[in-house]
Design a protein around this motif. Structure first.
Motif, short mmCIF file in Angstrom:
data_model
loop_
_atom_site.label_atom_id
_atom_site.label_comp_id
_atom_site.label_asym_id
_atom_site.label_seq_id
_atom_site.Cartn_x
_atom_site.Cartn_y
_atom_site.Cartn_z
N LEU A 62 -49.01 12.99 9.94
CA LEU A 62 -48.35 12.36 8.79
C LEU A 62 -46.91 12.82 8.64
N ARG A 63 -46.69 14.11 8.79
CA ARG A 63 -45.34 14.64 8.65
C ARG A 63 -44.42 14.08 9.75
N THR A 64 -44.96 13.86 10.94
CA THR A 64 -44.15 13.34 12.04
C THR A 64 -43.77 11.89 11.79
N LEU A 65 -44.70 11.09 11.27
CA LEU A 65 -44.38 9.71 10.90
C LEU A 65 -43.31 9.69 9.81
N GLU A 66 -43.47 10.58 8.82
CA GLU A 66 -42.46 10.67 7.77
C GLU A 66 -41.10 11.00 8.35
N GLU A 67 -41.07 11.92 9.29
CA GLU A 67 -39.79 12.34 9.89
C GLU A 67 -39.12 11.16 10.59
N ALA A 68 -39.89 10.31 11.24
CA ALA A 68 -39.31 9.15 11.92
C ALA A 68 -38.64 8.21 10.92
N ILE A 69 -39.26 8.03 9.75
CA ILE A 69 -38.66 7.20 8.70
C ILE A 69 -37.38 7.87 8.17
N ILE A 70 -37.45 9.18 7.94
CA ILE A 70 -36.30 9.93 7.43
C ILE A 70 -35.11 9.81 8.38
N LEU A 71 -35.36 9.93 9.67
CA LEU A 71 -34.29 9.82 10.67
C LEU A 71 -33.72 8.41 10.73
N THR A 72 -34.60 7.41 10.59
CA THR A 72 -34.13 6.02 10.59
C THR A 72 -33.23 5.75 9.40
N LEU A 73 -33.62 6.24 8.23
CA LEU A 73 -32.78 6.09 7.04
C LEU A 73 -31.44 6.80 7.21
N ALA A 74 -31.48 7.98 7.84
CA ALA A 74 -30.23 8.72 8.08
C ALA A 74 -29.28 7.93 8.96
N ASP A 75 -29.82 7.13 9.88
CA ASP A 75 -28.98 6.29 10.72
C ASP A 75 -28.15 5.31 9.89
N TYR A 76 -28.63 4.99 8.70
CA TYR A 76 -27.93 4.06 7.81
C TYR A 76 -27.24 4.78 6.65
N GLY A 77 -27.14 6.10 6.75
CA GLY A 77 -26.45 6.86 5.73
C GLY A 77 -27.25 7.09 4.46
N ILE A 78 -28.56 6.91 4.53
CA ILE A 78 -29.43 7.13 3.37
C ILE A 78 -30.13 8.47 3.53
N GLU A 79 -29.90 9.37 2.60
CA GLU A 79 -30.53 10.70 2.66
C GLU A 79 -31.91 10.63 2.02
N ALA A 80 -32.93 10.95 2.77
CA ALA A 80 -34.32 10.87 2.30
C ALA A 80 -35.06 12.14 2.68
N GLY A 81 -36.22 12.32 2.10
CA GLY A 81 -37.02 13.50 2.40
C GLY A 81 -38.43 13.36 1.88
N ARG A 82 -39.07 14.50 1.69
CA ARG A 82 -40.45 14.52 1.22
C ARG A 82 -40.50 15.00 -0.23
N TYR A 83 -41.59 14.68 -0.89
CA TYR A 83 -41.80 15.08 -2.28
C TYR A 83 -43.06 15.92 -2.30
N GLU A 84 -42.92 17.19 -2.62
CA GLU A 84 -44.05 18.11 -2.57
C GLU A 84 -45.22 17.57 -3.39
N GLY A 85 -46.39 17.56 -2.77
CA GLY A 85 -47.60 17.08 -3.45
C GLY A 85 -47.90 15.62 -3.19
N TYR A 86 -46.96 14.91 -2.55
CA TYR A 86 -47.14 13.48 -2.28
C TYR A 86 -46.91 13.21 -0.79
N THR A 87 -47.53 12.14 -0.30
CA THR A 87 -47.21 11.68 1.06
C THR A 87 -46.09 10.66 0.98
N GLY A 88 -45.61 10.23 2.13
CA GLY A 88 -44.59 9.21 2.17
C GLY A 88 -43.19 9.77 2.19
N VAL A 89 -42.22 8.88 2.09
CA VAL A 89 -40.81 9.25 2.16
C VAL A 89 -40.12 8.85 0.86
N TRP A 90 -39.30 9.77 0.35
CA TRP A 90 -38.71 9.63 -0.97
C TRP A 90 -37.19 9.83 -0.94
N LEU A 91 -36.53 9.26 -1.93
CA LEU A 91 -35.12 9.52 -2.18
C LEU A 91 -35.01 10.29 -3.49
#
Length: 231
Positions: A119-148
């Motif tokens: 799950l963390r690896t899938l999240e990281e792929a999304i985070i890196l894709t967003l970074a390609d477009y200048g969007i800073e994203a990450g994780r939210y402790e206690g939740y799955t998925g990708v957050w801003l």
């Protein structure tokens, strides 16, 4: 270990059709693993990375709460949406056009046997894709998925996740809001979280994105992180 992964883009398909296709691939992969175990064989198991978009649909995970769907049958019909109870983890979410839905059907014995890391690896792929477009994203402790802005009261979710695994074979996956119509999220309590917003790349950047380009970047990040050989 077989790290070759067949990439498929199913385009825009009805949720039930995609679920049936997933189940077919999933069951055939499990059958290979069972045959190997029973007959002491070493036949390689296949891996798939599937991208798709769905017509408007709400799906409820096996541990979810149906009351988080705020529409009755008439309301669903008015919205042109369907509703399914499905066999993934997680609660209720929405899928629709403009959202990349990813279904990695992987035998994790070919990669690593750790669902948390998966799950963390899938999240990281999304985070890196967003970074390609200048969007800073990450994780939210206690939740799955990708957050801003997960560290403040403006926290908003851009990618939801819910998976199923059996004998280390995965199915279901993630829903990444690129150009999705966010109004549909108002008809549910997304993932059972009623005090956080949902967003998309279009909303954050103020413009529609080229879906094919976003898919290409995301596909490559997933391949790199999992050390896949995509075909």
């Amino acid at each position: 270990m077989n790290k070759t992964v067949e990439f498929r883009d199913w385009g825009l398909v009805d949720y039930q059709e995609a679920w049936d296709r997933q189940e077919d691939i999933f069951s055939k992969t499990l059958a290979i693993k069972q045959d190997n175990r029973t007959n002491n064989l070493t036949n390689p198991t296949p891996n798939y990375l599937i991208f798709t978009e769905h017509t408007h649909v709400y799906t409820l995970g096996k541990s979810g709460h149906e009351e988080y769907l705020l529409l009755d049958e008439k309301g669903l019909k008015e919205k042109g949406a369907k509703f399914y109870k499905i066999n993934r983890g997680g609660d209720i979410t929405y899928h629709g056009p403009g959202q990349i839905v990813g279904y990695p059907i992987l035998d994790l014995d070919n990669f690593f046997t750790d669902i948390h890391l998966y799950l963390r690896t899938l999240e990281e792929a999304i985070i890196l894709t967003l970074a390609d477009y200048g969007i800073e994203a990450g994780r939210y402790e206690g939740y799955t998925g990708v957050w801003l802005d997960a560290d403040n009261d403006k926290a908003r979710k851009i990618c939801a996740m819910g998976v199923r695994a059996s004998r280390w074979v995965t199915m279901h996956g993630f829903a990444f809001n690129v150009n999705a119509d966010l109004a549909y999220f108002r008809n549910i309590i997304p993932c059972g979280i009623d005090d956080k917003d949902v967003t998309s790349m279009e909303r954050e950047l103020g413009r529609k994105l080229d879906m094919a380009k976003v898919k290409g970047k995301l596909k490559n990040h997933i391949a790199d992180l999992f050390h896949m050989e995509l075909i």
